[in-house]
Design a protein around this motif. Structure first.
Motif, PDB file in Angstrom:
ATOM      1  N   VAL A  16     -14.910 -25.423   3.631  1.00 28.24           N
ATOM      2  CA  VAL A  16     -15.430 -24.781   2.420  1.00 28.24           C
ATOM      3  C   VAL A  16     -16.934 -24.608   2.602  1.00 28.24           C
ATOM      4  N   PHE A  17     -17.402 -23.360   2.527  1.00 31.42           N
ATOM      5  CA  PHE A  17     -18.844 -23.086   2.575  1.00 31.42           C
ATOM      6  C   PHE A  17     -19.341 -22.882   1.153  1.00 31.42           C
ATOM      7  N   GLN A  18     -20.656 -22.965   1.002  1.00 28.45           N
ATOM      8  CA  GLN A  18     -21.233 -22.573  -0.287  1.00 28.45           C
ATOM      9  C   GLN A  18     -21.963 -21.268  -0.112  1.00 28.45           C
ATOM     10  N   ASP A  25     -18.227 -21.913  -4.163  1.00 30.42           N
ATOM     11  CA  ASP A  25     -17.496 -22.306  -2.955  1.00 30.42           C
ATOM     12  C   ASP A  25     -16.771 -21.113  -2.323  1.00 30.42           C
ATOM     13  N   ILE A  26     -16.820 -21.036  -1.002  1.00 29.36           N
ATOM     14  CA  ILE A  26     -16.006 -20.052  -0.260  1.00 29.36           C
ATOM     15  C   ILE A  26     -15.075 -20.853   0.639  1.00 29.36           C
ATOM     16  N   THR A  27     -13.787 -20.761   0.384  1.00 26.29           N
ATOM     17  CA  THR A  27     -12.847 -21.479   1.253  1.00 26.29           C
ATOM     18  C   THR A  27     -12.550 -20.593   2.458  1.00 26.29           C
ATOM     19  N   ALA A  28     -13.195 -20.902   3.592  1.00 27.05           N
ATOM     20  CA  ALA A  28     -13.055 -20.062   4.790  1.00 27.05           C
ATOM     21  C   ALA A  28     -11.765 -20.395   5.523  1.00 27.05           C
ATOM     22  N   VAL A  29     -11.384 -21.675   5.521  1.00 25.76           N
ATOM     23  CA  VAL A  29     -10.148 -22.102   6.187  1.00 25.76           C
ATOM     24  C   VAL A  29      -9.444 -23.096   5.284  1.00 25.76           C
ATOM     25  N   PRO A  47      -7.516 -10.154  10.009  1.00 26.12           N
ATOM     26  CA  PRO A  47      -8.576  -9.210   9.632  1.00 26.12           C
ATOM     27  C   PRO A  47      -9.932  -9.906   9.509  1.00 26.12           C
ATOM     28  N   SER A  48     -10.977  -9.113   9.446  1.00 24.62           N
ATOM     29  CA  SER A  48     -12.333  -9.637   9.331  1.00 24.62           C
ATOM     30  C   SER A  48     -12.451 -10.579   8.129  1.00 24.62           C
ATOM     31  N   GLY A  49     -13.073 -11.727   8.337  1.00 28.19           N
ATOM     32  CA  GLY A  49     -13.305 -12.672   7.248  1.00 28.19           C
ATOM     33  C   GLY A  49     -12.147 -13.604   6.962  1.00 28.19           C
ATOM     34  N   CYS A  50     -11.075 -13.585   7.789  1.00 29.03           N
ATOM     35  CA  CYS A  50      -9.896 -14.407   7.483  1.00 29.03           C
ATOM     36  C   CYS A  50     -10.065 -15.867   7.918  1.00 29.03           C
ATOM     37  N   GLY A  51     -11.147 -16.182   8.638  1.00 32.07           N
ATOM     38  CA  GLY A  51     -11.410 -17.581   8.985  1.00 32.07           C
ATOM     39  C   GLY A  51     -11.160 -17.942  10.438  1.00 32.07           C
ATOM     40  N   LYS A  52     -10.916 -16.950  11.300  1.00 37.20           N
ATOM     41  CA  LYS A  52     -10.587 -17.291  12.685  1.00 37.20           C
ATOM     42  C   LYS A  52     -11.778 -17.854  13.465  1.00 37.20           C
ATOM     43  N   THR A  53     -12.959 -17.244  13.295  1.00 35.94           N
ATOM     44  CA  THR A  53     -14.130 -17.766  14.013  1.00 35.94           C
ATOM     45  C   THR A  53     -14.483 -19.172  13.518  1.00 35.94           C
ATOM     46  N   THR A  54     -14.396 -19.380  12.224  1.00 37.11           N
ATOM     47  CA  THR A  54     -14.691 -20.712  11.670  1.00 37.11           C
ATOM     48  C   THR A  54     -13.731 -21.749  12.259  1.00 37.11           C
ATOM     49  N   ASP A 168     -14.472 -16.325  21.886  1.00 36.73           N
ATOM     50  CA  ASP A 168     -14.679 -15.669  20.594  1.00 36.73           C
ATOM     51  C   ASP A 168     -14.903 -14.176  20.809  1.00 36.73           C
ATOM     52  N   GLU A 169     -13.872 -13.396  20.613  1.00 39.12           N
ATOM     53  CA  GLU A 169     -13.919 -11.939  20.805  1.00 39.12           C
ATOM     54  C   GLU A 169     -14.670 -11.558  22.088  1.00 39.12           C
ATOM     55  N   PRO A 170     -14.284 -12.110  23.246  1.00 44.55           N
ATOM     56  CA  PRO A 170     -15.095 -11.927  24.446  1.00 44.55           C
ATOM     57  C   PRO A 170     -15.110 -10.488  24.961  1.00 44.55           C
ATOM     58  N   THR A 201      -9.495 -12.963  18.148  1.00 44.96           N
ATOM     59  CA  THR A 201      -9.601 -11.498  18.190  1.00 44.96           C
ATOM     60  C   THR A 201      -9.066 -10.907  16.884  1.00 44.96           C
ATOM     61  N   HIS A 202      -9.513  -9.651  16.592  1.00 46.41           N
ATOM     62  CA  HIS A 202      -8.843  -8.954  15.486  1.00 46.41           C
ATOM     63  C   HIS A 202      -8.032  -7.781  16.039  1.00 46.41           C
ATOM     64  N   ASP A 203      -7.927  -7.747  17.404  1.00 47.45           N
ATOM     65  CA  ASP A 203      -7.238  -6.645  18.067  1.00 47.45           C
ATOM     66  C   ASP A 203      -5.809  -7.082  18.410  1.00 47.45           C
TER      67      ASP A 203
HETATM   68  P1  ATP Z   1     -14.758 -11.743  11.702  1.00 43.42           P
HETATM   69  O1  ATP Z   1     -13.605 -11.139  12.450  1.00 43.42           O
HETATM   70  O2  ATP Z   1     -15.431 -10.745  10.807  1.00 43.42           O
HETATM   71  O3  ATP Z   1     -15.703 -12.515  12.558  1.00 43.42           O
HETATM   72  P2  ATP Z   1     -13.440 -14.192  10.842  1.00 43.42           P
HETATM   73  O4  ATP Z   1     -11.994 -14.100  10.590  1.00 43.42           O
HETATM   74  O5  ATP Z   1     -13.871 -14.782  12.126  1.00 43.42           O
HETATM   75  O6  ATP Z   1     -14.120 -12.777  10.636  1.00 43.42           O
HETATM   76  P3  ATP Z   1     -15.083 -16.200   9.611  1.00 43.42           P
HETATM   77  O7  ATP Z   1     -16.320 -15.769  10.334  1.00 43.42           O
HETATM   78  O8  ATP Z   1     -14.425 -17.440  10.043  1.00 43.42           O
HETATM   79  O9  ATP Z   1     -14.030 -15.023   9.618  1.00 43.42           O
HETATM   80  O10 ATP Z   1     -15.446 -16.299   8.067  1.00 43.42           O
HETATM   81  C1  ATP Z   1     -14.517 -16.700   7.064  1.00 43.42           C
HETATM   82  C2  ATP Z   1     -15.192 -16.673   5.705  1.00 43.42           C
HETATM   83  O11 ATP Z   1     -16.192 -17.688   5.641  1.00 43.42           O
HETATM   84  C3  ATP Z   1     -15.892 -15.369   5.376  1.00 43.42           C
HETATM   85  O12 ATP Z   1     -15.712 -15.122   4.001  1.00 43.42           O
HETATM   86  C4  ATP Z   1     -17.332 -15.668   5.685  1.00 43.42           C
HETATM   87  O13 ATP Z   1     -18.191 -14.864   4.909  1.00 43.42           O
HETATM   88  C5  ATP Z   1     -17.454 -17.131   5.316  1.00 43.42           C
HETATM   89  N1  ATP Z   1     -18.473 -17.838   6.120  1.00 43.42           N
HETATM   90  C6  ATP Z   1     -18.463 -18.012   7.465  1.00 43.42           C
HETATM   91  N2  ATP Z   1     -19.545 -18.730   7.860  1.00 43.42           N
HETATM   92  C7  ATP Z   1     -20.257 -19.014   6.737  1.00 43.42           C
HETATM   93  C8  ATP Z   1     -21.472 -19.736   6.461  1.00 43.42           C
HETATM   94  N3  ATP Z   1     -22.170 -20.323   7.440  1.00 43.42           N
HETATM   95  N4  ATP Z   1     -21.894 -19.814   5.177  1.00 43.42           N
HETATM   96  C9  ATP Z   1     -21.196 -19.235   4.172  1.00 43.42           C
HETATM   97  N5  ATP Z   1     -20.033 -18.555   4.356  1.00 43.42           N
HETATM   98  C10 ATP Z   1     -19.573 -18.436   5.608  1.00 43.42           C
END
Ligand code: ATP
Length: 365
Positions: A16-18, A25-29, A47-54, A168-170, A201-203
């Motif tokens: 959870v990010f703030q 709160d933003i629940t990323a994962v 898709p973008s923002g779904c939490g994979k990089t986190t 990470d998306e190499p 990846t998102h591909d």
């Molecule tokens: P992308 O393909 O665009 O990289 P993703 O699936 O990898 O997207 P994440 O980067 O994991 O997604 O982000 C998930 C959510 O967490 C998004 O809503 C993002 O805005 C939020 N987020 C990620 N890092 C932070 C941070 N350091 N502070 C606040 N919110 C964050």
């Protein structure tokens, strides 16, 4: 490589990010639970923002989970700093040292570990050979193509023999052809070293062609984990079906369920071997059809009438785009030389092959 492959385990992991502006709160994962088996390559796809990089960054140690545990093998590494984890990460931006040549970039991790120079030379040349760059050892990164730079980054990560490789998306900065070549190469090297790998990846094409298994994420949640074939042919939801590939949905009503699912579609009854477990008689459903699950018949003979708008000739198949009252539907006509071909402008009727479809609950993600 002497390294013995290890598993990666996430147990009920949350992040959870703030939001820095609103403080909300933003629940990323949310509740990530999975195991990557030793030597397995698993892709995090969504898709973008779904939490994979986190998720990947929590395995690397660049983010701390808000809740839950991360393990490599049987060791709990949740609170270990990145440099004390047996992981290496390859980034989209390569991250090479610009003032060092290719050899020194790859040798870097071994010099940190104080390996004797003679062994370093032997090992660096072996790893450069593995990625096909032994002839370019003296070049600075600025005189390499994007694909070559990414190979250097890969060799630099692998040479320290991490238990787990994180990518990470190499390939996103490479052109389509290079991406395809590198995909094959990464897969070959990962398999030959038997290294455990997590790949973001998102591909979907990249995920399908590289992975032992795919973890599909949406809005912070894992929505399916399965082999490329499972997520393609047996998706858990309409979201997964649509994200993984081209698809058409026929609204249906479930007439009965035993080991098969009987559905009514536009007044006709079909028996489908694949269906979502929760479906029961009386439910609204969607029959998911891939382009190769569909066939074209003369008007009136199939399930849904329409008109061919475009034919794309691909040699081994023809892609026919058909306009219908359910929208445009893509039908893949395989082995066109052996079939009746409908021309652009022709009236047709679309039907499906029940064995290549799946009944999904209607109206759910
Ligand atoms: P992308 O393909 O665009 O990289 P993703 O699936 O990898 O997207 P994440 O980067 O994991 O997604 O982000 C998930 C959510 O967490 C998004 O809503 C993002 O805005 C939020 N987020 C990620 N890092 C932070 C941070 N350091 N502070 C606040 N919110 C964050």
């Amino acid at each position: 490589m002497e390294n013995i492959s290890k598993s990666v385990t996430l147990e009920n992991v949350w992040k959870v990010f703030q939001d820095p502006q609103s403080g909300k709160d933003i629940t990323a994962v949310e509740q990530a639970d999975f195991v990557i088996a030793p030597g397995e390559l698993v892709t995090l796809l969504g898709p973008s923002g779904c939490g994979k990089t986190t998720t990947l960054r929590m395995i690397a140690g660049f983010e701390l989970p808000t809740r839950g545990r991360v393990l490599i093998g049987s060791e709990d590494i949740t609170f270990l700093p990145p440099n004390r984890r047996d992981t290496a990460m390859v980034f989209q931006s390569y991250g090479l040292f610009p003032h060092m040549n290719v050899f020194d970039n790859v040798a870097y991790g071994l010099r940190l570990r104080k390996m004797p120079e003679k062994e370093i030379t032997e090992k660096v040349m072996r790893f450069l050979g593995m990625v096909g760059l032994d002839a370019l050892a003296k070049r600075p990164p600025s005189r390499l193509s994007g694909g070559q730079q990414q190979r250097v980054a890969l060799a630099r990560s692998l040479i320290v023999e991490p238990a787990v490789l994180l990518l990470d998306e190499p390939l996103s900065n490479l052109d389509a052809l290079l991406r395809e070549q590198m995909r094959v190469e990464i897969r070959r090297i990962q398999k030959s070293l038997g290294i455990t790998a997590a790949y973001v990846t998102h591909d979907r094409v990249e995920a399908m062609s590289l992975s032992d298994r795919i973890i599909v994420m949406n809005k912070g949640k894992i929505v399916q984990i399965g082999s490329p074939h499972q997520v393609y042919r047996d998706p858990a939801s309409a979201f997964v079906a649509g994200f993984i590939g081209k698809v058409a949905f026929f609204p249906a009503e479930v007439a009965g369920v035993d080991e098969h699912c009987t559905v009514k579609v536009r007044g006709r009854t079909f028996t489908l071997p694949r269906f979502s477990p929760g479906l029961k008689a009386g439910d609204s459903a969607l029959v998911m059809c891939r382009p190769e699950s569909l066939t074209l018949l003369p008007p009136g003979e199939g399930i849904l009438d329409g008109r061919v708008t475009t034919n794309v000739y691909l040699g081994h198949s023809i892609e026919s785009f058909v306009s219908t009252e359910l929208g445009e539907i893509l039908v893949q006509v395989d082995n066109p030389d052996a079939r009746q071909i409908f021309a652009e402008g022709d009236a047709v009727s679309v039907s499906f092959i029940p064995e290549l479809t799946k009944a999904l609950p209607a109206g759910k993600e």
